[in-house]
Motif scaffolding. Structure first.
Motif, short mmCIF file in Angstrom:
data_model
loop_
_atom_site.label_atom_id
_atom_site.label_comp_id
_atom_site.label_asym_id
_atom_site.label_seq_id
_atom_site.Cartn_x
_atom_site.Cartn_y
_atom_site.Cartn_z
N SER A 59 9.91 4.53 7.97
CA SER A 59 8.54 4.69 7.89
C SER A 59 7.61 3.67 7.86
O SER A 59 6.37 3.75 8.01
N ALA A 60 7.98 2.62 7.07
CA ALA A 60 7.02 1.45 6.70
C ALA A 60 6.68 0.97 8.08
O ALA A 60 5.41 0.40 7.98
N ARG A 61 7.68 0.84 8.95
CA ARG A 61 7.18 0.27 10.25
C ARG A 61 6.20 1.00 10.97
O ARG A 61 5.19 0.58 11.52
N LEU A 77 0.96 -1.30 0.10
CA LEU A 77 -0.02 -0.02 -0.09
C LEU A 77 0.88 1.24 0.01
O LEU A 77 0.63 2.08 -0.73
N LEU A 78 1.70 1.19 0.87
CA LEU A 78 2.90 2.41 1.01
C LEU A 78 3.42 2.47 -0.20
O LEU A 78 3.61 3.66 -0.97
N THR A 79 4.00 1.44 -0.78
CA THR A 79 4.94 1.52 -1.99
C THR A 79 4.03 2.11 -3.27
O THR A 79 4.54 2.87 -3.80
N GLY A 80 2.96 1.39 -3.26
CA GLY A 80 1.80 1.92 -4.35
C GLY A 80 1.48 3.49 -4.16
O GLY A 80 1.45 4.04 -5.32
N LYS A 81 1.35 3.81 -3.27
CA LYS A 81 1.06 5.35 -2.99
C LYS A 81 2.37 6.17 -3.28
O LYS A 81 2.13 7.03 -4.01
N LEU A 82 3.59 5.81 -2.88
CA LEU A 82 4.58 6.43 -3.10
C LEU A 82 4.79 6.58 -4.49
O LEU A 82 5.20 7.51 -5.28
N LEU A 83 4.72 5.43 -5.46
CA LEU A 83 5.06 5.54 -6.74
C LEU A 83 3.85 6.10 -7.45
O LEU A 83 4.10 7.12 -8.38
N GLY A 84 2.60 6.02 -7.30
CA GLY A 84 1.42 6.70 -7.93
C GLY A 84 1.55 8.28 -7.70
O GLY A 84 1.45 8.91 -8.70
#
Lengths: 417, 305
Positions: A390-392, A235-242
């Motif tokens: 941050s992911a944590r 979710l976090l990766t997708g948000k950052l990439l998007g």
């Protein structure tokens, strides 16, 4: 897994790009940018009409000399003063008449020389506009020369000879770069500052957007539905990439139109107009440092957004985290002054500060390649570190509602997640 | 093929300072409607979140559809959290296709399956509308579609009755039972036991993170005996409580429920009531799950929430 990540990226990207704000910002950005760059240059070097001025001579002797000096005074090879005769005595004296003329717009201003102008080296200028520094400086020089001449003559020296002997240095600045020489008349400075401002605001703006969207997911409670389908990391990766992709889209439109404009305008305006030069290295590093800077701060912003319930709460937490970029922003004048100095070099290596300062150094001069590479490598490492933390926080935070966590609590999340 | 949809073995979860779920073991048979019941704060939501891997259990193991729980097996579950949530500024159609996508269903397939669902729940005219333009009731239905669009084999709904009007509730129950007829397993969690007990064929009651009892509804009720009387009357019934053999009287407004002591005969109660009141109804009924729950919890010396 990849299909899910892609779905999240796509959603985040489209949600940003489809807003009116994005479309307007992307199109208007370059226009405003262009105006920001061109207007000051125009204003500074403007071919505006010479100022209508009169000389109110209190010395009784200097009047004609000063008038002549003003008529001859030039800036950028253009006369700057249109000297008007002092009108007939108005009721209340000549000065009152001049004041009236200025207020009525018949004159731009008048120069009053007091009786002891030579001895004291003082005069006054009265005008409706007294913030046109360049013109006033030209006037000051011209009148100063006349007064100095009188003094020199009084001391038995030949003013013309003295002037010839003490001629001021005319320092032209020419920027050397791989693509050739170009006379730089201060435009590079303005340009560097403008690019820096764009970089700074874009990084913060898009980073902030990540934070707001994390908070929105919490407030709308959609985050739990999301968490039942994808891992918090996805979710976090997708948000950052998007969101990053949307930011990059806008940033690319901006930088390419800037680059395009500089190419188009460089030809016809060469010589008459100091269009700052944009090298491919500058363009690439502009975009690269935007992206890297964005990811550094967006990861932090995402963690903050996940830990709080409202945007207001987020502001308090966000402030300390933004310290590096603020440091970068306040230290940029020093970095322009001495781009190769130890302070600039150090700052350009610190992740979080480097997106601004290393970029600035690249604009002002070309730092050694190893320094650029090292700065980027350190920044990339910094991003990884920030992402890990941050992911944590994000993993725990997105499902936490209620009291805003304290800093020690956040640290606990990082340790236990 | 394993006949269990979900198996929990000794799962536990503690948050800073308090234990939310303690050594909980459950088995949800395939094709059943399973009720996870208990008061607020009993640990229902925490349990479901662990099943969905939103929280990791501190102890114990979870099996889904016969294999240890992983991402792939969780994609076969549709989960509707207690706190409903959709992206407010996303068009309904796009949103639902997206929700199916994060459960691993391709866009094309999701788009194809979406139409019938929207028709069925009366949302077809709203497919292009943003979610924040829909009424609360419609958002609930949309949430339901988001939960089932990817054709889950297991449907988990946390507090499905909250925020639904009776019509919406009927539509959803129909859709749910329809899925069940097609072989899906349904897990409902609720603190309103009456609201879901009629739907369930198996239940587990939990309190303070621990299982109080579980089994099929018939079994659970049989275990507690047919010693409850529903009594409707006119007159002052306050004496009933002090009759011999009466354990407890709960007033339901239209009627009172009289819980008798174990092995007590209801006949004396009927005689006494007929003598002193105008009886409109006298019926020996099964105890409600709520009463069973309260009774079991009290019997264990714990205080029911």
């Amino acid at each position: 897994m990849t299909a899910k990540l892609w779905a999240v990226v796509r959603r985040e990207y489209l949600e940003r790009v489809r807003t009116k704000g994005f479309v307007i910002g992307t199109i208007l950005g370059p226009l405003i940018l262009g105006a920001m760059m061109i207007i000051p240059i125009f204003a500074m070097r403007s071919g505006s009409k010479p100022l209508k001025v009169a000389v109110l001579d209190g010395t009784g002797t200097l009047g004609p000399a000063v008038e002549a000096a003003l008529r001859d005074a030039r800036f950028d090879d253009k006369p700057r003063f249109d000297v008007q005769p002092v009108g007939p005595d108005a009721p209340g004296g000549r000065e009152a008449g001049l004041k009236k003329a200025v207020l009525e717009g018949k004159l731009d201003g008048y120069l009053a020389l007091p009786a002891d102008a030579v001895a004291k080296g003082a005069a006054s200028y009265f005008g409706r506009n007294v913030s046109n520094r360049l013109d006033l400086r030209t006037m000051q020089r011209a009148v100063s020369d006349v007064l100095a001449g009188v003094r020199l003559a009084g001391a038995g020296l030949d003013p013309a000879k003295v002037k010839d002997l003490t001629r001021e240095l005319d320092l032209k600045t020419i920027r050397l770069s791989e693509s050739g020489e170009r006379e730089d008349q201060g435009a590079a400075f303005i340009f560097a500052v403008i690019l820096l401002m764009i970089l700074y605001t874009s990084i913060l703006m898009w980073g902030n957007m990540v934070m707001t969207s994390v908070i929105e997911e919490k407030t709308s409670r959609v985050v739990e539905v999301m968490a039942s389908g994808v891992s918090s990391t996805t979710l976090l990766t997708g948000k950052l990439l998007g969101v990053g992709g949307a930011g990059l889209t806008q940033f690319l439109v901006w930088s390419l139109s800037l680059f395009g404009a500089s190419l188009v305008m460089a030809g016809p305006l060469a010589g008459t107009f100091p269009m700052p030069e944009i090298t491919p290295l500058m363009l690439v590093s502009f975009v690269l440092f935007f992206l890297l800077g964005f990811y550094f701060y967006a990861a932090l912003y995402a963690a903050i957004g996940s830990a709080v319930n409202t945007v207001q709460e987020a502001q308090n937490l966000a402030f300390p985290v933004m310290t590096p970029i603020f440091i970068g922003m306040v230290s940029f004048p020093a970095a322009i002054e001495a781009p190769d100095g130890p302070l600039s070099v150090t700052l350009s290596m610190i992740p979080g500060i480097s997106p601004l300062i290393m970029f600035l150094r690249i604009v002002v001069l070309t730092p050694p390649t190893w320094q650029i590479a090292l700065s980027i490598a350190l920044l990339a490492l910094g991003i990884l570190g920030v992402l890990w933390v941050s992911a944590r926080i994000y993993r725990v935070g997105i499902l936490m509602y209620g009291k805003k966590p304290t800093f020690p609590e956040l640290m606990k999340w990082v340790r236990h997640a | 093929m394993n006949d269990k949809a979900i198996v929990l073995k000794g799962i536990g979860k503690a948050f800073a300072g308090h234990v939310a779920v303690k050594d909980l073991s459950l088995e949800v048979p395939r094709g059943s409607v399973f009720g996870l019941l208990g008061p607020n704060g009993a640990g229902k939501t925490t349990t479901l979140r662990m099943v969905m891997d939103i929280l990791g259990p501190d102890t114990g193991t979870i099996e889904i559809l016969g294999r240890p729980a992983d991402h792939a097996s969780r994609d076969r579950i549709g989960y509707m959290p207690e706190e409903r949530g959709l992206y407010p500024r996303m068009a309904l159609e796009e949103q639902l296709v997206f929700m199916a996508a994060i459960k691993g269903m391709g866009r094309k397939e999701a788009e194809m399956r979406l139409g019938p669902w929207l028709e069925r729940l009366g949302l077809a005219d709203w497919r292009k509308k943003k979610v924040n333009e829909l009424s609360k009731g419609m958002q609930q239905k949309a949430q339901f579609v988001a939960t089932v669009l990817h054709e889950p084999e297991v449907l988990i709904m946390d507090e499905p009755t909250t925020g639904l009007d009776p019509v919406g509730m009927d539509v959803m129950r129909e859709a749910m039972l329809d899925l069940r007829r097609k072989g899906a397993t349904i897990v409902l969690s609720s603190h309103q036991m009456e609201a879901v007990e009629r739907l369930c064929d198996r239940v587990a009651l939990i309190n303070r993170g621990e299982k109080v009892l579980d089994g099929s509804v018939a079994e659970v009720k049989a275990r507690h005996g047919k010693n409850t009387v529903a009594l409707a009357f006119e007159g002052d019934g306050s004496f009933i409580e002090s009759l011999p053999g009466v354990a407890k009287v709960s007033d339901h407004g239209q009627y009172v429920e009289v819980r008798l002591e174990k092995e007590a005969d209801p006949q004396p109660l009927l005689r006494e009531a007929a003598a002193r009141l105008r009886v409109r109804r006298f019926e020996i009924v099964e105890p409600s799950l709520h009463d069973i729950f309260v009774e079991t919890v009290t019997a264990r010396g714990e205080e029911a929430a």
